[in-house]
Design an enzyme around this catalytic site. Structure first.
Site, mmCIF file in Angstrom:
data_model
loop_
_atom_site.group_PDB
_atom_site.id
_atom_site.type_symbol
_atom_site.label_atom_id
_atom_site.label_comp_id
_atom_site.label_asym_id
_atom_site.label_seq_id
_atom_site.Cartn_x
_atom_site.Cartn_y
_atom_site.Cartn_z
ATOM 1 N N CYS A 2 -8.652 -7.617 -8.603
ATOM 2 C CA CYS A 2 -9.591 -8.443 -8.683
ATOM 3 C C CYS A 2 -9.387 -9.816 -8.760
ATOM 4 O O CYS A 2 -7.962 -9.974 -9.466
ATOM 5 C CB CYS A 2 -10.676 -8.039 -10.004
ATOM 6 S SG CYS A 2 -11.264 -6.607 -9.941
ATOM 7 N N ARG A 27 -6.512 -9.890 -3.820
ATOM 8 C CA ARG A 27 -6.711 -9.128 -4.933
ATOM 9 C C ARG A 27 -7.631 -7.917 -4.871
ATOM 10 O O ARG A 27 -7.457 -7.102 -5.844
ATOM 11 C CB ARG A 27 -6.722 -10.083 -6.122
ATOM 12 C CG ARG A 27 -5.738 -11.123 -6.225
ATOM 13 C CD ARG A 27 -5.941 -11.945 -7.442
ATOM 14 N NE ARG A 27 -5.727 -11.156 -8.603
ATOM 15 C CZ ARG A 27 -4.605 -11.085 -9.203
ATOM 16 N NH1 ARG A 27 -3.774 -11.812 -8.791
ATOM 17 N NH2 ARG A 27 -4.496 -10.513 -10.116
ATOM 18 N N TRP A 74 -12.113 -5.404 -6.838
ATOM 19 C CA TRP A 74 -11.330 -4.250 -6.393
ATOM 20 C C TRP A 74 -11.769 -3.140 -7.465
ATOM 21 O O TRP A 74 -11.613 -2.992 -8.645
ATOM 22 C CB TRP A 74 -10.161 -4.234 -6.383
ATOM 23 C CG TRP A 74 -9.384 -3.086 -5.737
ATOM 24 C CD1 TRP A 74 -9.001 -3.051 -4.613
ATOM 25 C CD2 TRP A 74 -8.745 -1.792 -6.416
ATOM 26 N NE1 TRP A 74 -8.396 -1.676 -4.332
ATOM 27 C CE2 TRP A 74 -8.456 -0.983 -5.401
ATOM 28 C CE3 TRP A 74 -8.918 -1.520 -7.807
ATOM 29 C CZ2 TRP A 74 -7.602 0.166 -5.849
ATOM 30 C CZ3 TRP A 74 -8.381 -0.388 -8.207
ATOM 31 C CH2 TRP A 74 -7.818 0.763 -7.147
ATOM 32 N N ASN A 100 -11.103 -9.286 -14.722
ATOM 33 C CA ASN A 100 -10.036 -8.444 -13.897
ATOM 34 C C ASN A 100 -9.549 -7.406 -14.972
ATOM 35 O O ASN A 100 -8.743 -7.995 -15.762
ATOM 36 C CB ASN A 100 -9.089 -9.575 -13.412
ATOM 37 C CG ASN A 100 -7.967 -8.986 -12.892
ATOM 38 O OD1 ASN A 100 -7.858 -7.828 -12.328
ATOM 39 N ND2 ASN A 100 -6.672 -9.776 -12.760
ATOM 40 N N GLY A 101 -9.463 -6.268 -14.543
ATOM 41 C CA GLY A 101 -8.663 -5.286 -15.607
ATOM 42 C C GLY A 101 -9.696 -4.162 -15.860
ATOM 43 O O GLY A 101 -10.581 -3.765 -15.027
ATOM 44 N N GLU A 489 9.062 3.113 5.214
ATOM 45 C CA GLU A 489 8.287 1.857 5.293
ATOM 46 C C GLU A 489 7.249 1.452 6.333
ATOM 47 O O GLU A 489 6.405 0.935 6.468
ATOM 48 C CB GLU A 489 9.296 0.470 4.781
ATOM 49 C CG GLU A 489 8.656 -1.104 5.035
ATOM 50 C CD GLU A 489 7.620 -1.234 4.120
ATOM 51 O OE1 GLU A 489 7.354 -0.497 3.172
ATOM 52 O OE2 GLU A 489 6.984 -2.391 4.184
ATOM 53 N N LYS A 493 3.410 1.087 6.409
ATOM 54 C CA LYS A 493 2.630 -0.144 7.177
ATOM 55 C C LYS A 493 1.494 0.381 8.072
ATOM 56 O O LYS A 493 0.448 -0.150 8.116
ATOM 57 C CB LYS A 493 3.840 -0.927 8.111
ATOM 58 C CG LYS A 493 4.553 -2.026 7.480
ATOM 59 C CD LYS A 493 3.913 -3.052 6.817
ATOM 60 C CE LYS A 493 3.492 -2.811 5.579
ATOM 61 N NZ LYS A 493 4.422 -2.883 4.272
ATOM 62 N N GLU A 496 -1.460 2.013 6.139
ATOM 63 C CA GLU A 496 -2.008 0.766 5.162
ATOM 64 C C GLU A 496 -3.078 -0.090 6.266
ATOM 65 O O GLU A 496 -4.208 -0.149 5.830
ATOM 66 C CB GLU A 496 -1.128 -0.132 4.941
ATOM 67 C CG GLU A 496 -0.373 0.243 3.654
ATOM 68 C CD GLU A 496 0.594 -0.764 3.046
ATOM 69 O OE1 GLU A 496 0.677 -1.105 1.891
ATOM 70 O OE2 GLU A 496 1.400 -1.569 3.902
ATOM 71 N N HIS A 512 12.635 20.657 8.646
ATOM 72 C CA HIS A 512 12.465 21.597 7.236
ATOM 73 C C HIS A 512 10.706 21.309 7.224
ATOM 74 O O HIS A 512 10.115 21.420 5.940
ATOM 75 C CB HIS A 512 13.004 21.242 6.265
ATOM 76 C CG HIS A 512 14.408 21.518 6.478
ATOM 77 N ND1 HIS A 512 14.871 22.633 6.321
ATOM 78 C CD2 HIS A 512 15.432 20.581 6.413
ATOM 79 C CE1 HIS A 512 16.252 22.677 6.473
ATOM 80 N NE2 HIS A 512 16.775 21.580 6.596
ATOM 81 N N LYS A 611 -3.616 -6.418 -2.915
ATOM 82 C CA LYS A 611 -2.152 -6.906 -2.976
ATOM 83 C C LYS A 611 -1.515 -6.835 -4.137
ATOM 84 O O LYS A 611 -0.256 -6.602 -4.351
ATOM 85 C CB LYS A 611 -2.172 -8.368 -2.263
ATOM 86 C CG LYS A 611 -0.685 -9.107 -2.192
ATOM 87 C CD LYS A 611 -0.593 -9.210 -0.761
ATOM 88 C CE LYS A 611 1.141 -9.578 -0.631
ATOM 89 N NZ LYS A 611 1.531 -8.496 0.042
HETATM 90 C C1 G6P Z 1 0.163 -3.034 -3.431
HETATM 91 C C2 G6P Z 1 0.468 -3.488 -2.400
HETATM 92 C C3 G6P Z 1 1.868 -3.274 -1.586
HETATM 93 C C4 G6P Z 1 3.053 -3.690 -2.627
HETATM 94 C C5 G6P Z 1 2.750 -2.657 -4.062
HETATM 95 C C6 G6P Z 1 3.747 -3.142 -4.985
HETATM 96 O O1 G6P Z 1 0.159 -1.708 -2.955
HETATM 97 O O2 G6P Z 1 -0.706 -3.467 -1.455
HETATM 98 O O3 G6P Z 1 2.003 -4.181 -0.445
HETATM 99 O O4 G6P Z 1 4.197 -2.973 -2.078
HETATM 100 O O5 G6P Z 1 1.399 -3.005 -4.513
HETATM 101 O O6 G6P Z 1 3.542 -4.349 -5.318
HETATM 102 P P1 G6P Z 1 4.602 -5.461 -5.885
HETATM 103 O O7 G6P Z 1 3.683 -6.796 -6.061
HETATM 104 O O8 G6P Z 1 4.950 -4.901 -7.272
HETATM 105 O O9 G6P Z 1 5.797 -5.477 -4.850
#
Ligand code: G6P
Length: 616
Positions: A2, A27, A74, A100-101, A489, A493, A496, A512, A611
């Site tokens: 948020c 956010r 969010w 936010n929270g 990773e 990606k 996501e 396995h 994010k």
């Molecule tokens: C969220 C974001 C990711 C990020 C993760 C950890 O899931 O979408 O892109 O890697 O949080 O966030 P940070 O800010 O702690 O790296």
């Protein structure tokens, strides 16, 4: 999660709040809302959807007024619909809040308020909080600031809030616990900006106050700010910090999406991250956070890396780097697991916390726990002045610049850059490597930005591959050693931003389990660099081809063997194996990006994600 914004001053609040919300959409973007006060009436609009949807519904409404608050959500409590969107208004219609929270004990408070005659329109914890504030204000017959303070003392959870009172419209109250708040201070204290980070107001003010946990600020138009501790009521001496952020850093700069802009920024971001840390040609690495605390590291029996998401993947690369170069045992943990499993921390353990945003709730809680148990905690963050940067004993910033695309790209490569520097520095301090070898590595590191720059030229080639596989339902990413985390990773990606199911696996583990899924419809992306257990990976590729799957191989330039067996080849420049993650990750970022664009997905704001994850 948020984003919240607020404005109080002599300008029109609405455009400042709306533009601010657009910058905070990273956010959360389930719903959005805005409240402005025109001197007589509260004008409140909110809707499911994005800030652009909010703009549409406010087109013909009264938006005048020099004070207001806004929110981009969010969802935590209640589905994303109009009613659950913020701002929320109290039963009297006088108090308005954005939050936010999470208020964890909201159900108990709600029950009590209902018994006192309060009614609720939404399922949110936030509507409960604003009515609790109203109840306290009425019972104590006090001003808004006091009522907020007293109400917050009864609240369990996390919050960043901005509250407005129609009966005193020259004032905004903001407070934080666990979720960030920045206050922009205008010239001569005439106007003030409130936001979850400083990006909404950089064109208006470079002077910012970051509230600390447990603080509440009373912001008065034309007068100033008073900050108090919520629990003790003690007045706090606030520090005004100068912002270094510029507008072009948070704009798309001609690119279609932030993600592709940020992918292309990696050569510069990597240079910015090691600049000033590698001195001359003598191979000296200067990192004040490490220098000032070197004995913690040289005496460390073990390093524990904690992080979430992409940062956790960078942590895994860090494990390979640190163990290989320093011979210090390393464990990598999800912060969310670490914090809840009563972890064993021994004297001389060092904890490294990695976070792009510096605000991730689980990582923050894990840091607090590690500190309580006596560990020395080192932070690797991107956002300057963030909660994690302040909570850790010492740390190093990645200098990636603002990362706005929700899918992390340049944060990952710069985190690996910092971890490489730390590993080399500790290898020097612990004498686990010859000085000449350290120098050789540093020279190779200095070549990486140009190598990434050249690698980015394969963009159109990757786009063609993306076009072939964009309709795949599943994808497998395989790698070994340093490139196993890169496979994880790469899969992250893709899922996501394109919503294609993808899994990353250590190549040898394929036998396995995942091999059962392999058929002609399954694209398999294999990282097969020259020095990374090459022969073994070639055998893995043979096994995949024997089952008719399509193979996209990431190989070292000049490779001829895999060219013969794979369906597609993407070449990366040659470097030492320890630095290959900085290169192999680039084509995987591009592949996900192009697949998502070709599928018409919202690349920068993928569904359900955010994010900055400030709830656990
Ligand atoms: C969220 C974001 C990711 C990020 C993760 C950890 O899931 O979408 O892109 O890697 O949080 O966030 P940070 O800010 O702690 O790296």
């Amino acid at each position: 999660m948020c984003g919240i914004t607020g404005y109080i001053g002599g300008r029109e609040a609405y455009p400042i709040i709306i533009n601010g919300l657009k910058r905070l959409e990273y956010r959360g973007y389930d719903s959005a809302g805005v409240m402005v006060f025109d001197g007589k009436e509260i004008n409140l609009s909110k809707t499911k959807g994005k800030v652009s949807d909010l703009e549409k519904i406010t087109e013909n409404k009264n938006k005048e007024g020099g004070i207001g608050i806004g929110h981009t959500r969010w969802a935590t409590h209640g589905v994303p619909n109009d009613e659950n969107s913020h701002p929320h208004i109290s039963n009297s219609g006088e108090l308005v809040i954005v939050h936010n929270g999470i208020i964890e004990n909201y159900a108990t408070i709600k029950k009590e308020l209902i018994s006192r005659g309060y009614e609720f329109k939404s399922d949110t914890d936030t509507e409960v909080l604003i009515n609790l504030i109203e109840e306290v204000k009425k019972n104590e017959d006090c001003k808004l600031g006091k009522a907020v303070q007293l109400a917050l003392k009864n609240v369990v959870g996390a919050y960043a809030i901005a509250v407005f009172d129609k009966t005193n419209p020259d004032e905004l109250i903001v407070a934080r616990l666990g979720s960030p708040i920045a206050i922009g201070v205008g010239e001569n204290n005439k106007e003030f900006f409130v936001a979850s980070d400083a990006s909404p107001f950089i064109e208006y003010s470079k002077n910012v106050i970051y509230l600390e946990d447990g603080e509440l600020a009373i912001i008065k138009r034309n007068k100033g700010i008073k900050v108090r501790k919520i629990n003790t009521d003690k007045e706090v001496d606030t520090k005004i910090q100068k912002l270094e952020l510029s507008l072009d850093q948070i704009e798309k700069g001609g690119y279609d999406h932030f993600m592709i802009k940020e992918i292309h920024e990696q050569p510069k971001a990597i240079i910015d991250t090691y600049r000033g840390r590698i001195l001359g040609n003598e191979g000296i690495i200067r990192m004040s956070g490490i220098d000032d605390n070197i004995s913690h590291f040289t005496n460390a029996n073990r390093i524990i890396i904690i992080a979430c998401g992409t940062s956790w993947h960078a942590g895994l690369v860090g494990e390979y780097l640190l163990e290989e170069l320093t011979r210090i045992p390393v464990e990598v943990e999800y912060a969310s697991e670490f914090r809840y499993r009563n972890p064993i921390i021994k004297p001389n353990d060092v904890v490294i916390a990695i976070s792009q945003s510096g605000e991730t709730a689980d990582t923050l809680a894990a840091i607090k726990l590690a500190k309580e148990k006596g560990a020395f905690v080192y932070g690797i963050c991107n956002v300057v002045g963030s909660s994690i940067a302040r909570e850790t004993h010492a740390g190093s910033y990645t200098h990636a610049g603002p990362e706005i695309g929700v899918a992390s790209t340049k944060a990952f490569t710069t985190q690996i850059t910092v971890l490489s520097l730390i590993a080399l520095k500790l290898a020097e301090a612990k004498n686990t490597m010859a000085k000449d070898d350290i120098n050789k590595y540093l020279e190779l590191m200095k070549q990486i930005p140009e190598q990434v720059e050249n690698l980015l030229k394969i963009d159109s080639e990757v786009k063609e591959i993306a076009d072939v596989y964009k309709n795949a339902k599943n994808c497998l990413f395989l790698g070994r050693g340093f490139n196993f985390p890169v496979a994880l990773e790469g899969a992250l990606k893709l899922k996501e931003i394109s919503y294609i199911h993808a899994e990353g696996y250590p190549a040898a583990e394929m036998k396995h389990g995942p091999i059962a899924l392999i058929d002609e419809n399954m694209p398999v992306i294999v990282i097969a660099t020259k020095r990374g257990h090459y022969e073994k990976v070639v055998s893995n590729i043979q096994e995949i081809k024997a089952r008719s799957a399509k193979v996209i191989a990431i190989v070292t330039e000049g490779d001829t063997t895999i060219k013969e067996i794979a369906d597609h080849i993407i070449e990366i420049p040659d470097t030492d194996e320890i630095f290959t993650p900085l290169l192999t990750t680039i084509p995987l970022q591009l592949l996900s990006y192009h697949i998502a664009v070709l599928l018409g997905k919202n690349v920068d704001q993928p569904r359900n994600l955010a994010k900055s994850v400030t709830v656990e």
